[in-house]
Design a protein around this motif. Structure first.
Motif, PDB file in Angstrom:
ATOM      1  N   THR A   1      -3.139   5.421   4.601  1.00 17.98           N
ATOM      2  CA  THR A   1      -3.115   4.630   3.374  1.00 17.98           C
ATOM      3  C   THR A   1      -4.465   4.737   2.680  1.00 17.98           C
ATOM      4  N   ARG A   2      -5.394   5.415   3.350  1.00 14.69           N
ATOM      5  CA  ARG A   2      -6.741   5.481   2.788  1.00 14.69           C
ATOM      6  C   ARG A   2      -7.196   6.941   2.713  1.00 14.69           C
TER       7      ARG A   2
ATOM      8  N   LYS B   1       5.311  10.218   0.121  1.00 15.92           N
ATOM      9  CA  LYS B   1       4.632   8.974  -0.270  1.00 15.92           C
ATOM     10  C   LYS B   1       5.617   7.839  -0.038  1.00 15.92           C
TER      11      LYS B   1
ATOM     12  N   ALA C   1       0.857  -1.186   0.000  1.00 14.78           N
ATOM     13  CA  ALA C   1       0.000   0.000   0.000  1.00 14.78           C
ATOM     14  C   ALA C   1       0.893   1.236   0.000  1.00 14.78           C
ATOM     15  N   GLU C   2       0.255   2.356  -0.305  1.00 15.48           N
ATOM     16  CA  GLU C   2       1.003   3.602  -0.329  1.00 15.48           C
ATOM     17  C   GLU C   2       0.597   4.436   0.875  1.00 15.48           C
ATOM     18  N   LEU C   3       1.568   4.696   1.709  1.00 13.55           N
ATOM     19  CA  LEU C   3       1.299   5.527   2.881  1.00 13.55           C
ATOM     20  C   LEU C   3       1.635   6.969   2.505  1.00 13.55           C
TER      21      LEU C   3
ATOM     22  N   SER D   1      -0.688  10.906   8.418  1.00 16.23           N
ATOM     23  CA  SER D   1      -0.419   9.887   7.392  1.00 16.23           C
ATOM     24  C   SER D   1      -1.626   8.968   7.253  1.00 16.23           C
TER      25      SER D   1
ATOM     26  N   GLN E   1       0.608  -3.620   3.929  1.00 13.59           N
ATOM     27  CA  GLN E   1      -0.615  -3.337   4.662  1.00 13.59           C
ATOM     28  C   GLN E   1      -1.545  -4.532   4.560  1.00 13.59           C
TER      29      GLN E   1
END
Length: 905
Positions: A223-224, A343, A205-207, A221, A348
């Motif tokens: 991820t969603r 990013k 996932a991208e945090l 921060s 995740q």
RNA sequence: GGACGUUUAGCUCAGUUGGUUAGAGCGUUCGAUUCACAUUCGAAAGGUCGCAGGUUCGAAUCCUGCAACGUCCACCA
């Protein structure tokens, strides 16, 4: 009967159907139709973990049936009133999904909408009925000795009554409540899921680290990013100096075009080390955030809908987008606005639905929950710890049932797992938005003008349909595990068979009194949480006692490479293919032997084939005994056995009694694999390879064989019911059926015969080795002579015919009867005299002797050292010391003999 | 991130309070065969019990650490 007509090979498929039919007709599967011996016996009860009506049975079910049938048959033969409760599970969501898929395949687009509740349910019921029929016939094919006339179904009328009763009780005790809370939502099937129905799958996932807008002072921060429209707070650690000044303030921000209002709060749960040390709180879409929100009384803004798309709350730019689309869009907008700080890729855990595999969303919804931490007053005394009226929680009950040992989980390593699960248990969401299942027994009547009924503005009636007009039933159904959790007692007449007396004791009547708590629950370890734990919860709550004394958890059946069996791998072994091919007994043995509770097993067709060979071996052993001995009834055999026994008779009887008692003890201790292996060793090695061979030489074995064979079949019956019952019948070994015959229980007779017989075995083996290694023809054994110590010599002399025959030698001369022309050599405790006139390859034998000596010397040295160590002799048990001394003597003897033999050579 | 399990012969696995030279089945090699069973019988070869320490008179077994594989639980956002 003319036994010579019996076929050389056992043909399982030709006889199994008839045998099963005979069992069914005899009625012994029904505990109330068992012989008097059982009627007066102590009850023994297992509930069948009801197979899901979703299709056909697989190897895991076959294993379950094999183990449970083994136990039931064993205890039935032991004289217990054995009751195996058969049934099937409606499996709510699984079955409904399955039927939907079938209907879609048949061309429907949205079956539920197209058919409507009633017609759709008809389709599901039709499918469930077919599935049930298949399951029943498969159980019968496995030889499972349960009476389907007593079949129960998790969704039948009686079970529905029990479910409604339970719901009402729990509602009245405040343990079931309706609440608006964050739940797991499956957008594919449009229903809630319990925590246990959600799997976690690791993904990349991208945090992203960002500020809501340019002027916002705190970076967070996530991820969603798409959920951040729903943020109503930013949480920081109370001691974090960076943010202290903001705590308590409510800040306005413009997040991607949507005006939001966030309060800065202090919460110890926040890890100041992670990310920026500040956490955006989204109460509507995270259970954790929802907990924080409850602590701080934050408002909840739902930005994702039940269709997994953004709601109007996300603003006009985002409304209607999928979560993934919205996430990408939000991130790029943040980037453009210069609010994006960082990013990074992080692993995740994605939440996915156990069935269907859809990404699970967490949404706030009004649902029904079982509250596991809520203290309540007990309706009756419970688990020997609490009295009627005492306060406790469901968690406490679940914990104490196992902690106190009232329920034992096998293997015990699962205790830890069980307790850990309880500790982390949250309230259990039990309402589902599917149609197939127990409809929630709650009726509402509108008391205001609200568009949709909710519990706030409605009259509510729970448990039974109320009189009067205007009532509307809750359309949702219950989690399938709610009804499964009651299985041990809902199948035994509860609630009609239970009441509470003035002292708070539970008064049980009828079958509930007879069979509850059940003796053992046998199931796969994969459903310990779904089912085992919830059964304990339900039983401890409603009855104040455990549902079962033991919980035997078997492992999963995997393919020969240890992979899960699956359609896509095309590695599925189907019991229905294997049974006609190898026989049910072979399939059953392969699922019991070589396995341990709690551990997965690898299964290959090869293994099943090996056990097919064994069933045939048992068939041929029996056929031989029947053909070669005069027909004797068990009773006659017992009488004859009294006189004229030889060493081999004493030996085999001694061995048999030992095995018989050991097998009984092992089965009682659930060590089924070991019991089976012990039996197999006895049957194949001791009985077939030694005793039956001897019986061809020494005659008059009728009595002993007539004694052992029926008892051996009894011992084998729980493992391989078909072949044993068949032999019992064609051999005319007893009046009734083997399945209700009495389990043999003669006391073990300590016998010297076993040790003395070893002398013969050693000698025979030694001579066989010489023949095999050096290719000496049998006739040459004439040339071999034997010297034993005095006792050994006598044993061999007495059994000379047997020894000669087993070695295929024409003559064996004892050394104390030969002259100096013979040389003496030694093996074990006895001396084999070898004629040097060419019978033996001297060099080969020398090397062999030397190697044996080399192996022996270090052992003797170390053992001597050990024995001379006073600490050892003082501390080690006497039995061990004595055993070692004996062994040492033997080894020294052997060494001396080897030396002598070497010298002569 | 937390926990659990597994690791013993080429393969599948036993080995239950630490105790006599670590067992079985399959497979391999060699041999047997009118005699209940070729779905058979006999014999042999094959293991430093995952690795490294420790406790003990004594460790596959108990303790510590490590490794590999597997499983479960847990939304460090």
């Amino acid at each position: 009967m003319d036994y010579s007509e019996l076929p050389k090979a056992y043909d399982a498929s030709a006889v199994e159907k008839d045998i099963f039919k005979a069992w069914e007709e005899a009625g012994y599967f029904d505990p109330d139709k068992l012989p008097e011996r059982n009627q007066n016996g102590e009850p023994y009860c297992i509930v069948l973990p009801p197979p899901n009506r979703t299709g056909t049975l697989h190897m895991g079910h076959a294993k379950m049936l094999a183990v449970e049938d083994l136990l039931i048959r064993f205890y039935r033969m032991q004289g217990r009133k054995a009751y195996w409760i058969p049934g099937t599970d409606h499996a709510a969501i699984s079955t409904q999904v399955k039927v939907e898929q079938i209907l879609i395949k048949q061309g429907m687009k949205d079956p539920r909408r197209e058919l409507g509740r009633e017609k759709f349910l008809e389709e599901v019921k039709k499918f469930a009925q077919q599935s049930r029929d298949t399951i029943v016939s498969q159980c019968k094919a496995m030889g499972a000795s349960m009476d389907w006339n007593r079949e129960k179904y998790t969704l039948d009328e009686d079970r529905n009554k029990a479910v409604n009763h339970m719901f009402k009780m729990m509602y009245e005790d405040g343990l079931i409540e309706r609440g608006f809370r964050v739940v797991n939502w499956d957008p594919q099937f449009k229903t809630t899921l319990s925590d246990d129905e959600v799997l976690h799958k690791e993904t990349q996932a991208e945090l992203v680290t960002f500020k809501y807008d340019k002027d916002f002072p705190i970076a967070i921060s996530t991820t969603r990013a798409e959920t951040k429209f729903g943020d109503t707070a930013v949480a920081v650690h109370p001691d974090d100096v960076r943010y202290k000044q903001y705590i308590g303030q409510t800040l306005a921000a413009n997040y991607c075009g949507k005006q939001i209002s966030v309060k800065v709060i202090a919460d110890k749960e926040v890890d100041p080390e992670f990310g920026t040390g500040a956490l955006g709180v989204t109460p509507a879409h995270s259970m954790i955030d929802s907990d924080i929100a409850n602590r701080h009384e934050l408002p909840m803004v739902q930005v994702i809908g039940q269709d997994a798309r953004m709601t109007v709350e996300a603003g006009p730019d985002f409304e209607g987008l999928t979560t993934l689309e919205a996430r990408a869009k939000a991130i790029s907008m943040l980037e453009e606005a210069g609010c994006l700080i960082k990013k990074e890729a992080v692993p995740q855990n994605l939440m996915i639905a156990e069935r269907g595999g859809a990404t699970v969303e967490q949404l706030p919804m009004r649902q029904w929950f079982v509250r596991v931490n809520k203290p309540f007053k007990l309706r009756q005394n419970s688990l020997g710890k609490w009295k009627q009226g005492d306060e406790t929680t469901l968690k406490e009950l679940m914990r104490h049932a196992v902690e106190s040992g009232q329920t034992r989980i096998l293997p015990e390593s699962f205790h830890k797992i069980y307790f850990h699960w309880i500790d982390n248990l949250r309230d259990w969401c039990i309402s589902r938005q599917i149609w197939f299942g127990h409809q929630i027994p709650v009726w509402y009547r509108r008391s205001s003008q609200a568009a949709r009924p909710t519990s706030e503005d409605c009259e509510v009636s729970v448990g039974v349909e109320p009189e009067g007009d205007g009532w509307e039933r809750d359309p949702d159904t219950l989690d399938t595990w709610f009804s499964s959790g009651m299985w041990t007692f809902s199948t035994l007449g509860w609630p009609d068979t239970a009441s509470v007396d003035e002292q708070g004791n539970l008064i049980k009547t009828g079958e509930l009194a007879m069979y509850h708590p059940t003796n053992v629950l046998e199931t796969g370890y994969d459903i310990i949480f779904f089912w085992v734990a919830r059964m304990i919860l339900m039983s401890a709550y409603a009855l104040g006692e455990v549902p079962f004394h033991d919980s035997y958890l078997h492992g999963l059946v995997r393919d020969d490479q240890g992979r899960k069996m699956s359609k896509s791998l095309d590695n599925i072994l189907d019991p229905l293919d294997l049974i006609p091919k190898y026989g049910t007994d072979a399939v059953r043995l392969s699922l019991v032997m070589g396995t341990s509770p709690g551990l997965d097993q690898k299964l290959s067709e090869e293994k099943i084939k090996d056990f097919r060979n064994f069933t045939n071996k048992l068939w041929n052993i029996s056929r031989f005994v029947l053909q070669s001995t005069s027909q004797t009834t068990v009773e006659e055999a017992d009488r004859q056995r009294a006189g004229g026994k030889t060493l081999s008779d004493d030996w085999i009887l001694s061995r048999f009694y030992h095995v018989q008692n050991k097998v009984t003890a092992l089965i009682k201790d659930y060590q089924l694999s070991q019991a089976g292996e012990l039996l197999r060793d006895f049957t194949w090695s001791d009985l077939a390879d030694w005793y039956l061979e001897i019986s061809k030489i020494e005659k008059n074995k009728d009595a002993v064989l007539g004694h052992i064979l029926p008892r051996l079949l009894k011992l084998w019956h729980p493992f391989m019911p078909f072949v044993t019952e068949y032999i019992w019948k064609v051999g005319g070994l007893g009046s009734g059926q083997l399945m209700v015959s009495e389990w043999p229980s003669e006391e073990s007779q300590a016998s010297e015969a076993e040790k003395r017989f070893e002398t013969i075995k050693t000698l025979v083996t030694d001579l066989r080795r010489l023949r095999s290694e050096q290719g000496i023809e049998p006739v040459k054994f004439v040339e071999f002579a034997v010297v034993a110590d005095h006792a050994g010599s006598q044993i061999i002399e007495k059994n000379m015919e047997v020894v000669k025959s087993l070695c295929r030698a024409e003559k064996i001369i004892l050394a104390d009867k030969i002259d100096d022309g013979w040389a003496a050599a030694v093996s074990g405790s006895m001396t084999i005299g070898l004629n040097l006139a060419g019978a033996v390859d001297v060099e080969a034998e020398k090397m062999k002797l030397q190697k044996e000596m080399e192996d022996l010397i270090p052992y003797i040295e170390s053992t001597e050292k050990k024995l001379s160590n006073s600490e050892f002799t003082a501390k080690a048990p006497e039995k061990v010391v004595k055993g070692m001394q004996d062994k040492l003597e033997e080894a020294k003897h052997k060494l001396a003999a080897l030396e002598q033999r070497l010298k002569i050579l």
